[in-house]
Enzyme design. Structure first.
Site, PDB file in Angstrom:
ATOM      1  CB  CYS A 130      -0.950  -0.010   1.189  1.00 53.99           C
ATOM      2  SG  CYS A 130      -2.009  -1.473   1.200  1.00 53.99           S
ATOM      3  CE  LYS A 196      -7.219  -2.090   4.751  1.00 52.49           C
ATOM      4  NZ  LYS A 196      -6.974  -1.591   3.405  1.00 52.49           N
ATOM      5  NE  ARG A 206      -5.125  -8.280   0.843  1.00 53.11           N
ATOM      6  CZ  ARG A 206      -4.489  -8.504   1.974  1.00 53.11           C
ATOM      7  NH1 ARG A 206      -3.765  -9.608   2.111  1.00 53.11           N
ATOM      8  NH2 ARG A 206      -4.563  -7.643   2.964  1.00 53.11           N
ATOM      9  NE  ARG A 218      -2.693  -5.219   1.858  1.00 52.59           N
ATOM     10  CZ  ARG A 218      -2.102  -5.270   0.666  1.00 52.59           C
ATOM     11  NH1 ARG A 218      -0.829  -4.993   0.540  1.00 52.59           N
ATOM     12  NH2 ARG A 218      -2.783  -5.626  -0.408  1.00 52.59           N
ATOM     13  CD  GLU A 234      -3.735   4.025  13.496  1.00 49.02           C
ATOM     14  OE1 GLU A 234      -3.978   5.075  12.874  1.00 49.02           O
ATOM     15  OE2 GLU A 234      -2.722   3.334  13.284  1.00 49.02           O
ATOM     16  CE  LYS A 249     -11.060  -3.073   4.357  1.00 46.66           C
ATOM     17  NZ  LYS A 249     -10.186  -2.587   3.358  1.00 46.66           N
ATOM     18  CB  SER A 275     -14.089  -9.306  -0.016  1.00 50.04           C
ATOM     19  OG  SER A 275     -12.857  -9.441   0.638  1.00 50.04           O
ATOM     20  CE1 TYR A 314     -17.038  -5.466  -2.531  1.00 52.04           C
ATOM     21  CE2 TYR A 314     -16.888  -6.275  -0.264  1.00 52.04           C
ATOM     22  CZ  TYR A 314     -16.316  -5.645  -1.357  1.00 52.04           C
ATOM     23  OH  TYR A 314     -15.030  -5.176  -1.266  1.00 52.04           O
TER      24      TYR A 314
END
Ligand code: PBG
Length: 326
Positions: A130, A196, A206, A218, A234, A249, A275, A314
């Site tokens: 990222c 996140k 992904r 990550r 954060e 998230k 997802s 979604y």
């Protein structure tokens, strides 16, 4: 001695009574539908692990956006697939890239839709991280936030209403805010992916975004799933840096974080029903193991009840249809 005076069942006797006393009223008004923009024309490829979700070129994106707006969903969030990946993810800020062209097409179609853009480099970098890497392969914070600000500015220029940085670099909200302001985009809002987590629930995404890191993971920038207090820190930093909306998230394994963020801060709180949360429901439904409609509406109600007034999901189109007929 509450019983027999108190009988909670009194208010559960009929749907009229249950609806009357309902605390959480799930509504399409808080939904955001995620979409994947790719180069080309007339392209529409279904993501194998996400039934009903497609990688689409700008012309097809607009067609689906029309349907989204007609369903009463107020917003979409766009992710982009580049033509070419490179070390610095330069296509992220290209005015002719898939996301920028899709925003332009949605604007020209004059749809009643808020356009949010995901701001990140992982879809655009050859290494899939990222941010940019140093010689040793370590993600470099400060050079990365300058590139993220470039990408956010190009989205604003194309007509985005809200930019949503999802990279988890430190200081990116401030960098984006000052770059937007310096270019007269004071009115473009920032929705930050503030808390996140480094989650296995991003797996199917992904595939959709072709953004898996080519080496490593990550963990050096996304949060440790075990930490809750750190999430609040954060969120606090992002609000101080100028975030207008903050996001937690994934959603389902982090309902406690949504709740605590809602209680502690006064900005709107969003949650990303990611997802794998979607794919698990779809897979079980395809096997006939669950009632997809009831499970989905219960999940979305739970996320809203936890404190998220905005839900990226979604399931948005399906849920909007079901809510119409409830
Ligand atoms: C990009 C990004 C990711 C998601 C949203 N933006 C993937 C990741 O961080 O690897 C995940 C969304 C989903 O799983 O639905 N950084």
């Amino acid at each position: 001695m509450t019983f027999p005076i108190h009988r909670p069942r009194r208010l559960r006797r009929s749907e009229a009574l249950r609806g009357f006393v309902r605390e959480t009223r799930l509504s399409t008004e808080g939904f955001v539908y995620p979409m994947f923009a790719c180069p080309g024309k007339g392209v529409r490829n279904e993501v194998s692990s996400m039934p009903g979700i497609y990688q689409q070129s700008a012309d097809r994106i607009v067609e689906e956006c029309r349907e989204v707006a007609d369903l009463g969903i107020p917003a979409v969030i766009l992710f982009g697939l580049p033509e070419h990946k490179d070390e610095t993810g330069s296509e992220a800020a290209d005015p002719n890239a898939a996301v920028q062209r899709s925003i332009d097409a949605i604007r020209k179609a004059k749809l009643n839709l808020l356009v949010i853009t995901d701001v990140c480099l992982c879809e655009y970098t050859s290494h899939g991280h990222c941010g940019v890497l140093d010689a040793a392969g370590v993600v470099q914070n400060d050079p990365s936030i300058a590139l993220l600000a470039d990408a956010a500015l190009s989205h604003a220029r194309a007509g985005a209403d809200i930019v949503a940085p999802s990279d988890m670099m430190d200081g990116r909200v401030a960098a984006i805010r000052s770059r937007l302001d310096a270019n007269n985009f004071q009115e473009v809002a920032i929705l930050s992916y503030a808390a996140k987590y480094c989650s296995a629930f991003y797996g199917p995404f992904r595939e959709a975004a072709q953004s898996a890191p080519q080496s490593g993971d990550r963990r050096s920038y996304q949060m440790d799933p075990a930490n809750a207090r750190e999430a609040l820190r954060e969120v606090e930093f992002d609000i101080e840096e100028g975030a207008d909306i903050i996001m937690v998230k994934p959603a389902l394994p982090y309902l406690d974080i949504i709740r605590r963020a809602r209680e502690r801060f006064d900005v709107p709180v969003a949650a990303y029903n990611v997802s794998a949360e979607f794919s698990m429901v779809k897979a079980a439904a395809q096997k006939g193991w669950i009632d997809e409609q009831r499970i989905t509406l219960e999940i979305l109600t739970g996320i809203q009840r936890a404190g998220a007034s905005i839900i990226l999901t979604y399931h948005a189109k399906d849920a909007a249809r079901w809510l119409k007929h409830c």
